[in-house]
Motif scaffolding. Sequence first.
Motif, PDB file in Angstrom:
ATOM      1  N   GLY A  16      38.146  16.424 -23.462  1.00 17.53           N
ATOM      2  CA  GLY A  16      37.031  17.649 -22.639  1.00 17.53           C
ATOM      3  C   GLY A  16      36.523  16.804 -21.804  1.00 17.53           C
ATOM      4  O   GLY A  16      36.178  16.014 -21.047  1.00 17.53           O
ATOM      5  N   HIS A  17      36.167  17.254 -20.128  1.00 16.89           N
ATOM      6  CA  HIS A  17      35.440  17.125 -19.443  1.00 16.89           C
ATOM      7  C   HIS A  17      33.900  17.191 -19.130  1.00 16.89           C
ATOM      8  O   HIS A  17      33.589  17.933 -19.295  1.00 16.89           O
ATOM      9  CB  HIS A  17      36.080  17.535 -18.320  1.00 16.89           C
ATOM     10  CG  HIS A  17      37.626  17.269 -18.463  1.00 16.89           C
ATOM     11  ND1 HIS A  17      38.238  16.776 -17.642  1.00 16.89           N
ATOM     12  CD2 HIS A  17      38.423  18.147 -18.429  1.00 16.89           C
ATOM     13  CE1 HIS A  17      39.041  16.851 -17.040  1.00 16.89           C
ATOM     14  NE2 HIS A  17      39.813  17.532 -17.949  1.00 16.89           N
ATOM     15  N   ILE A  18      33.039  16.131 -19.198  1.00 13.95           N
ATOM     16  CA  ILE A  18      32.431  15.880 -19.635  1.00 13.95           C
ATOM     17  C   ILE A  18      31.239  16.002 -17.498  1.00 13.95           C
ATOM     18  O   ILE A  18      31.658  15.481 -16.604  1.00 13.95           O
ATOM     19  CB  ILE A  18      31.381  14.857 -19.896  1.00 13.95           C
ATOM     20  CG1 ILE A  18      31.589  14.743 -21.256  1.00 13.95           C
ATOM     21  CG2 ILE A  18      29.420  14.552 -19.885  1.00 13.95           C
ATOM     22  CD1 ILE A  18      31.138  13.327 -21.690  1.00 13.95           C
ATOM     23  N   ARG A  19      30.440  17.565 -18.006  1.00 17.52           N
ATOM     24  CA  ARG A  19      29.445  17.118 -16.037  1.00 17.52           C
ATOM     25  C   ARG A  19      28.023  17.734 -15.651  1.00 17.52           C
ATOM     26  O   ARG A  19      27.667  18.008 -15.090  1.00 17.52           O
ATOM     27  CB  ARG A  19      30.255  19.407 -15.836  1.00 17.52           C
ATOM     28  CG  ARG A  19      31.865  18.847 -15.065  1.00 17.52           C
ATOM     29  CD  ARG A  19      32.215  17.629 -14.321  1.00 17.52           C
ATOM     30  NE  ARG A  19      33.577  17.959 -14.016  1.00 17.52           N
ATOM     31  CZ  ARG A  19      34.358  17.104 -13.920  1.00 17.52           C
ATOM     32  NH1 ARG A  19      33.756  15.690 -15.231  1.00 17.52           N
ATOM     33  NH2 ARG A  19      35.542  17.062 -13.839  1.00 17.52           N
ATOM     34  N   SER A  20      27.676  17.337 -17.628  1.00 18.50           N
ATOM     35  CA  SER A  20      26.364  17.728 -17.736  1.00 18.50           C
ATOM     36  C   SER A  20      25.748  16.805 -18.453  1.00 18.50           C
ATOM     37  O   SER A  20      26.424  17.046 -19.420  1.00 18.50           O
ATOM     38  CB  SER A  20      25.619  19.061 -17.409  1.00 18.50           C
ATOM     39  OG  SER A  20      24.846  19.395 -17.537  1.00 18.50           O
ATOM     40  N   PHE A  21      24.317  16.011 -18.607  1.00 13.54           N
ATOM     41  CA  PHE A  21      23.753  15.587 -19.352  1.00 13.54           C
ATOM     42  C   PHE A  21      21.787  15.821 -18.916  1.00 13.54           C
ATOM     43  O   PHE A  21      21.668  16.404 -17.360  1.00 13.54           O
ATOM     44  CB  PHE A  21      23.496  14.255 -18.963  1.00 13.54           C
ATOM     45  CG  PHE A  21      24.753  13.038 -19.562  1.00 13.54           C
ATOM     46  CD1 PHE A  21      24.603  12.849 -21.061  1.00 13.54           C
ATOM     47  CD2 PHE A  21      25.204  13.160 -19.004  1.00 13.54           C
ATOM     48  CE1 PHE A  21      25.762  12.367 -20.989  1.00 13.54           C
ATOM     49  CE2 PHE A  21      26.759  12.563 -19.326  1.00 13.54           C
ATOM     50  CZ  PHE A  21      26.872  12.243 -20.164  1.00 13.54           C
ATOM     51  N   ASP A  22      21.662  16.798 -20.103  1.00 13.91           N
ATOM     52  CA  ASP A  22      19.950  17.533 -20.670  1.00 13.91           C
ATOM     53  C   ASP A  22      19.541  17.094 -21.376  1.00 13.91           C
ATOM     54  O   ASP A  22      18.986  17.297 -21.917  1.00 13.91           O
ATOM     55  CB  ASP A  22      20.379  18.713 -20.076  1.00 13.91           C
ATOM     56  CG  ASP A  22      19.065  19.185 -20.125  1.00 13.91           C
ATOM     57  OD1 ASP A  22      17.839  18.543 -19.656  1.00 13.91           O
ATOM     58  OD2 ASP A  22      18.665  21.197 -20.017  1.00 13.91           O
TER      59      ASP A  22
END
Length: 231
Positions: A86-92
């Motif tokens: 997977g590719h991580i593109r966001s943290f919230d």
Amino acid sequence: MGLKEDVELGVKGVLLPEWAARDGQVVPEASDIALGNGAVRLDSTYLYADMADSTGLAQGHTDWAAAKIIRCYLNAASRIIRARGGHIRSFDGDRVMGIFVGGSKNTSAVKAAMNISWAVSKVINPALKEKWNLKWQMDHGVGIDTGSAMLVRGGIYGENDIVSVGKAPNVAAKLSEIRGGKTINISAAVYDQMAAEVKISKESNMWTEMGTQAYGGTLVKYLGSSYSWQP
């Protein structure tokens, strides 16, 4: 130029240009998408991993302890998402989003979800109990959906990030917030396209039909599971 004029000019700059959209095969970095009107359409599977009860954690523990606990979850989830392709593109806050592409994207995302559940119960909670003898137990939820999404850059020059627009990222995020049922919730579309190895365990179906949820006027059929999988 005053702030009023600056905001008005910025909104016009967003609305006037036509999208310069292209179909993508890989998950782009922010720098791969033009800030003004660039967009990438991607057939992808979205996974949202969301730590539960961060409010209770923050209220019942010191800020430095709560921060370490949240970081434990994000650290483990991020390592697993990346290891599963997977590719991580966001943290919230206490939530991380992973994007999966390719022929096995649904199977890979579900494996990652089960690995994260294993990490919470078998690695993180025992480590927290050993360090602080906490009564609080970490719980979490994972939501997964698949489909076409449009990736654009939101923000302004120097302060921007990728924004995913479409049903899949929205539904995945909503499914990760469901509590009181199963740990992992996936759309029927994901279930239909994933391999048997993440459906069946010892001749038993690992997934339970949970019903439907209405999101934006659309009914989404989903299934849930509390199975975990050691990497």
